[in-house]
Scaffold this motif. Structure first.
Motif, PDB file in Angstrom:
ATOM      1  N   TYR A   1      40.483  53.067  48.595  1.00 19.57           N
ATOM      2  CA  TYR A   1      41.739  52.326  48.595  1.00 19.57           C
ATOM      3  C   TYR A   1      42.874  53.344  48.631  1.00 19.57           C
ATOM      4  CZ  TYR A   1      45.666  49.567  46.892  1.00 19.57           C
ATOM      5  OH  TYR A   1      46.890  48.962  46.766  1.00 19.57           O
TER       6      TYR A   1
ATOM      7  N   THR B   1      42.713  44.156  48.143  1.00 16.39           N
ATOM      8  CA  THR B   1      42.761  44.929  46.904  1.00 16.39           C
ATOM      9  C   THR B   1      44.182  44.962  46.341  1.00 16.39           C
ATOM     10  OG1 THR B   1      40.925  46.330  47.638  1.00 16.39           O
ATOM     11  CG2 THR B   1      42.279  47.173  45.838  1.00 16.39           C
TER      12      THR B   1
ATOM     13  N   PRO C   1      35.182  47.262  44.417  1.00 16.11           N
ATOM     14  CA  PRO C   1      35.596  48.375  45.293  1.00 16.11           C
ATOM     15  C   PRO C   1      34.437  49.327  45.563  1.00 16.11           C
ATOM     16  CG  PRO C   1      37.088  48.086  43.415  1.00 16.11           C
ATOM     17  CD  PRO C   1      35.859  47.292  43.127  1.00 16.11           C
TER      18      PRO C   1
END
Length: 254
Positions: free
Chosen positions: A28, A83, A125
């Motif tokens: 991310y 996210t 994640p």
């Protein structure tokens, strides 16, 4: 292949589901500017008295499996946006006083209520971010210095300085829409690797090492991908680095 337009909150929250980020995705990495732009778009909805909508883009996923009535979605494209929205929802949850909205965010968008441990948190994640995200959700621990925690703290600050109540911002999320594309698992014409590479061809180029990793991992189930990535691929990257993997594979094959 199935696709349609859907409300963001409906996509994230309806039913029992988890969104898993496959190991071949990058970390991310949204920066402050991208988060601020998203937040400004949400505030714009409030300024227009919720009479406008915001299109978030396209999300591509494979419905990997169903377990105990839970659907496991493997995100091929859209992990950065999903996210970021989840981090914003966590920040809104922490800002809200006790009440319906607070419970709603927690039980419909952040966790799966009364689910087994491996399915409890809706977003999973990649390996390097997973531990920090679990601590953030389960223990309210944002002490990590990775992008997940940095952007969570940024959203906290933006909410407090916005001049609007957290309830207003949450309401505005209901006016955000996206288009989802669901790929059929196992269908050759809907190969996730080819679609992933095509979607990423206009951004930062994938290295030959990325392509090799994706080719080796993509045809396995999510849990098997994680096992192979953690036990083998990470060890290879530690010894060779991503940049040298393609040269090593060429020499080995020769």
């Amino acid at each position: 292949m199935d696709s349609r337009k859907i409300g963001l909150l409906e996509f994230i929250g309806s039913g029992k589901k988890t969104f898993n980020i496959p190991v071949y995705q990058r970390n991310y990495d949204w920066k402050e500017d991208q988060c601020k732009r998203l937040f400004d778009d949400i505030l714009n909805i409030i300024k227009y008295n919720y009479e406008i909508e915001h299109f978030l883009g396209t999300v591509v996923y494979v419905l990997s499996k169903s377990e105990m009535n839970f659907n496991e979605y493997i995100l091929i494209d859209g992990q950065q946006r999903i996210t970021s929205i989840t981090l914003l929802l966590k920040a809104l949850y922490d800002e809200l006083k006790e009440g319906n909205y607070k419970d709603e965010i927690w039980e419909e968008y952040l966790i799966n209520k009364r689910a087994p441990e491996n399915l409890r948190i809706r977003l999973k994640p990649i390996e390097s971010d997973d531990s920090s995200y679990k601590k953030l959700i389960e223990k309210n621990d944002s002490s990590s210095d990775n992008n997940l925690c940095k952007n969570y703290k940024l959203f906290e600050k933006l909410i407090k300085n916005s001049g609007y109540l957290a309830e207003n911002i949450y309401k505005a999320l209901g006016k955000i829409e996206l288009v989802y594309i669901e790929l059929e698992k196992g269908k050759k014409s809907e190969n996730p690797q080819m679609i992933f590479e095509s979607l990423n061809s206009t951004g930062l180029s994938l290295t030959q090492g990325d392509l090799i990793r994706n080719y080796l991992l993509m045809n396995h189930e999510y849990d098997k991908q994680k096992e192979l990535y953690k036990n083998f691929w990470l060890e290879i990257e530690k010894k060779l680095t991503n940049e040298k993997i393609s040269d090593f594979v060429k020499d080995y094959l020769t």
